[in-house]
Enzyme design. Structure first.
Site, mmCIF file in Angstrom:
data_model
loop_
_atom_site.group_PDB
_atom_site.id
_atom_site.type_symbol
_atom_site.label_atom_id
_atom_site.label_comp_id
_atom_site.label_asym_id
_atom_site.label_seq_id
_atom_site.Cartn_x
_atom_site.Cartn_y
_atom_site.Cartn_z
ATOM 1 C CE LYS A 147 -4.652 -0.188 1.883
ATOM 2 N NZ LYS A 147 -5.501 0.197 2.745
ATOM 3 N NE ARG A 173 -20.886 -5.649 3.909
ATOM 4 C CZ ARG A 173 -20.252 -6.063 2.895
ATOM 5 N NH1 ARG A 173 -20.286 -5.416 1.565
ATOM 6 N NH2 ARG A 173 -19.117 -6.837 2.774
ATOM 7 C CD GLU A 197 -19.310 -4.963 7.078
ATOM 8 O OE1 GLU A 197 -18.592 -4.140 6.801
ATOM 9 O OE2 GLU A 197 -19.382 -6.235 6.700
#
Length: 674
Positions: free
Chosen positions: A317, A433, A405
């Site tokens: 990243k 979700r 979630e």
């Protein structure tokens, strides 16, 4: 040193030379001052270049990302890390005929630059500009909506099977690009399971950068850090397979048997099991995702393979910008920065109100220190929700479950069932979700789970996939659910104390992204208040209209009341605080004034707070003029929050106009006041 760390360090050193934050941009060897990116208006232009030019294209893309995102903030580190993968995918595959399905879209800025949107990228995430995520309405190269994690494998599998069922000629190649955090989500595993048991040629790119927004968690992350395949093994296996197939010794119908035998033999010899090959999905890797020549070679060699396959690339990243490589979590979406020094640019130094999430995080820690039963749960967003405040102080009572979630909610239900007081901190749009889990695993059992719903309402530049506009509507119908929204930071603290004092059923507190209302000391004493009680904020004598608001949008209502006063219209203002249960005394008081009632909410006008008020009035058999101001029945684009409030009529001027119309509709004599 772990294999993942070794590979990450190799990835950091490879590819184009680093665009260092110290000393500006450095060109790769052989660069003659031209910018190849400026000549790429579509992937066809990219594919016309010699492979030897791809490293320069990658360098040009990184330079453009640094330049643009330094003053027009966006998702920086993820896109910097996926440059080589993006260039290689468009170079090898015939896009847009072949499909690339991105997961989340944080990593897709290079994709936008290569697909005809280079000259529009300066308007990325701005109103009327490019979406911050892949959007099929924006470009034929954006094959599927990508705002929430873990959906790319399922969507791409559907496309891979569709091209076979339609007998496209040639068959489309379909690639799902997912991350090491996204692949841990339940939906990703469901997609993998289905891919392994259906006829398809799906290619799954696993972009493994060892991060989501915060560091990854869970056993799958640890597994990916150690998974490996001996050098040359995959090439040998592929060559042997093709030799046997050409000579009629195996067929596609027997491919599954061969794979299972191969996997068993490999596991026996190496003493290791490969979770993907255990599902009969071919696994190749890990490879250095910043070696552009290697990435192109791997994609070419596997493109025509039959059956589902996973190509595992390790990336870094923030690749190409030293500060982002060193601190990828804080450079996920860093805001404005100096493109040369890497210095993060902040405000002018004047005191600013705290963010709602920080008020929540500090209050949560304050409460947890007093009550050892309080635990916190988040789904890969400890810093984004400020659960990290408690995580740093009491790590054993904070659980980051990753991009899961649904599991977060059911896990909280299990904790609550056995006496703990779980606080689940999840963004409003992500909590969608977990809807069945809220109903089935928490509400039916009346478990005292507290939902801290961050980013409720219009969130701004992240746009349509991230606005938290539906939570009131989808939670309000659940029996036993308490829903409240604070208008300021003091009320947030009060509601947290109130929620913790309630033990019968779930309690949801919704609050917006960004700063609260005051820079003054907000550390008011923690004290519970009665559930279902609102507050009168402004109560003039003989008002022409009464406005009921819920949440921080009360600030815009107060400004609208001043504008109305200039036009000779007196408005009363009540803060409902609670959407469920409603404050019946406050509502009866508003209805009893015999003037128009206007409700205002930073949420969907359909099924929300205003709808609850309408139902209340109807249940009493009354007829009162009621106007509901909220987010219209459509999906809202990206832009700044003030711009979007204006678009939706939630700014002070918009509220003022709507209230004027409501008053004029029942009192013709008031028309003159306009």
């Amino acid at each position: 040193m772990t294999e993942h760390k070794k590979d990450s360090e190799e990835a950091a050193k490879s590819g184009d030379n680093r665009l260092s934050a110290k000393g500006g941009e450095s060109a790769p060897d052989g660069k003659d001052g031209t910018n190849l990116l400026d000549g790429i208006n579509s992937p066809d232009d990219l594919r016309a270049l010699p492979e030897s030019s791809l490293a320069q294209v990658c360098s040009d893309i990184r330079a453009r990302l640094i330049s643009e995102l330094s003053h027009n903030p966006g998702h920086f580190a993820s896109s910097m890390g996926a440059v080589e993968l993006t260039v290689a995918l468009h170079y090898v595959y015939n896009t847009p005929y072949d499909r690339i399905v991105w997961d989340v879209g944080h990593q897709a800025y290079a994709h936008k630059l290569l697909t005809g949107r280079r000259d529009r990228f300066a308007d990325n995430r701005k109103m009327g500009g490019l979406s911050g995520f892949p959007n099929p309405d924006e470009s034929e190269y954006d094959t599927f909506t990508a705002g929430h994690a873990s959906n790319s494998i399922s969507a791409a599998l559907g496309m891979a099977i569709a091209t076979q069922l339609k007998k496209d000629s040639p068959l489309r190649k379909v690639v799902a690009v997912t991350g090491d955090a996204s692949i841990s989500g339940g939906l990703a595993f469901e997609g993998l399971n289905n891919a392994a048991n259906s006829n398809n040629d799906l290619t799954i790119i696993l972009n493994d950068n060892n991060m989501s927004i915060d560091p990854n968690v869970g056993s799958l992350h640890s597994y990916l850090a150690h998974i490996n395949t001996r050098k040359g093994y995959n090439n040998l296996r592929f060559k042997v397979y093709n030799f046997l197939r050409r000579h009629g010794l195996i067929s596609e119908s027997r491919r599954g048997f061969i794979l299972r035998f191969n996997n068993a033999l490999k596991a026996a010899l190496s003493g290791e099991q490969n979770i993907f090959e255990g599902l009969n999905i071919r696994y190749f890797g890990p490879f250095n995702g910043h070696d552009i020549d290697k990435v192109v070679k791997v994609l070419r060699e596997t493109k025509d393979m039959k059956g589902p396959k996973i190509l595992h690339f390790r990336t870094r990243k923030g690749k190409g910008f030293a500060p982002a490589e060193a601190d990828p979590a804080n450079w996920h979406a860093p805001g404005k920065f100096d493109p040369v020094t890497g210095e993060r640019l902040t405000g002018d130094g004047t005191p600013k109100p705290p963010k709602y999430q920080d008020v929540f995080g500090e209050t949560l820690l304050e409460m947890a220190r007093e009550d050892s039963n309080i635990v916190a749960i988040t789904a890969a967003m400890p810093s984004g929700t400020s659960v990290s405040v408690m995580q740093e102080a009491i790590p054993e009572r904070v659980f980051d479950v990753g991009i899961s979630e649904g599991h977060a909610v059911t896990f909280a239900g299990g904790l609550a069932k056995d006496g703990m007081r779980p606080v689940v901190a999840i963004y409003s749009s992500f909590l969608q979700r977990a809807y069945d889990h809220i109903v089935h695993d928490v509400a039916i059992q009346r478990l005292p789970v507290i939902f801290a719903i961050d980013r409720a309402g219009l969130v701004g530049e992240d746009g349509v996939t991230h606005h938290g506009t539906f939570d009131i509507a989808y939670l309000r119908v659940i029996p036993g659910m308490t829903i409240a929204s604070p208008r300021n930071e003091q009320w947030l603290r009060t509601l947290m104390a109130t929620a913790m004092a309630q033990t019968d059923g779930p309690f949801a507190i919704r609050y917006p992204r960004g700063s609260a209302t005051s820079a003054a000391n907000w550390h008011t004493p923690l004290k519970a208040a009665p559930v279902g009680k609102g507050e009168v904020l402004h109560d003039p004598d003989k008002p022409d209209v009464v406005i009921l608001s819920v949440g921080p949008i009360a600030g815009n209502v107060a400004k609208a009341i001043d504008l109305l006063a200039e036009k000779g219209i007196k408005a009363a203002h009540y803060d409902a605080v609670y959407i469920k249960p409603l404050d019946s005394e406050l509502l009866d008081r508003a209805i009893g004034l015999n003037v128009p009632v206007v409700t205002v909410e930073d949420a969907s006008a359909s099924g929300g707070f205003g709808s609850a008020v309408a139902e209340y009035i109807a249940a009493k058999g009354l007829t009162r003029p009621l106007t509901i101001i909220g987010i219209p029945d459509n999906f809202v684009t990206q832009g700044t929050v003030p711009q979007l409030q204006q678009l939706c009529g939630l700014d002070p001027e918009g509220i003022c106009r709507t209230v004027q119309d409501a008053v004029a509709a029942v009192s013709p004599q008031n028309t003159a006041k306009q």
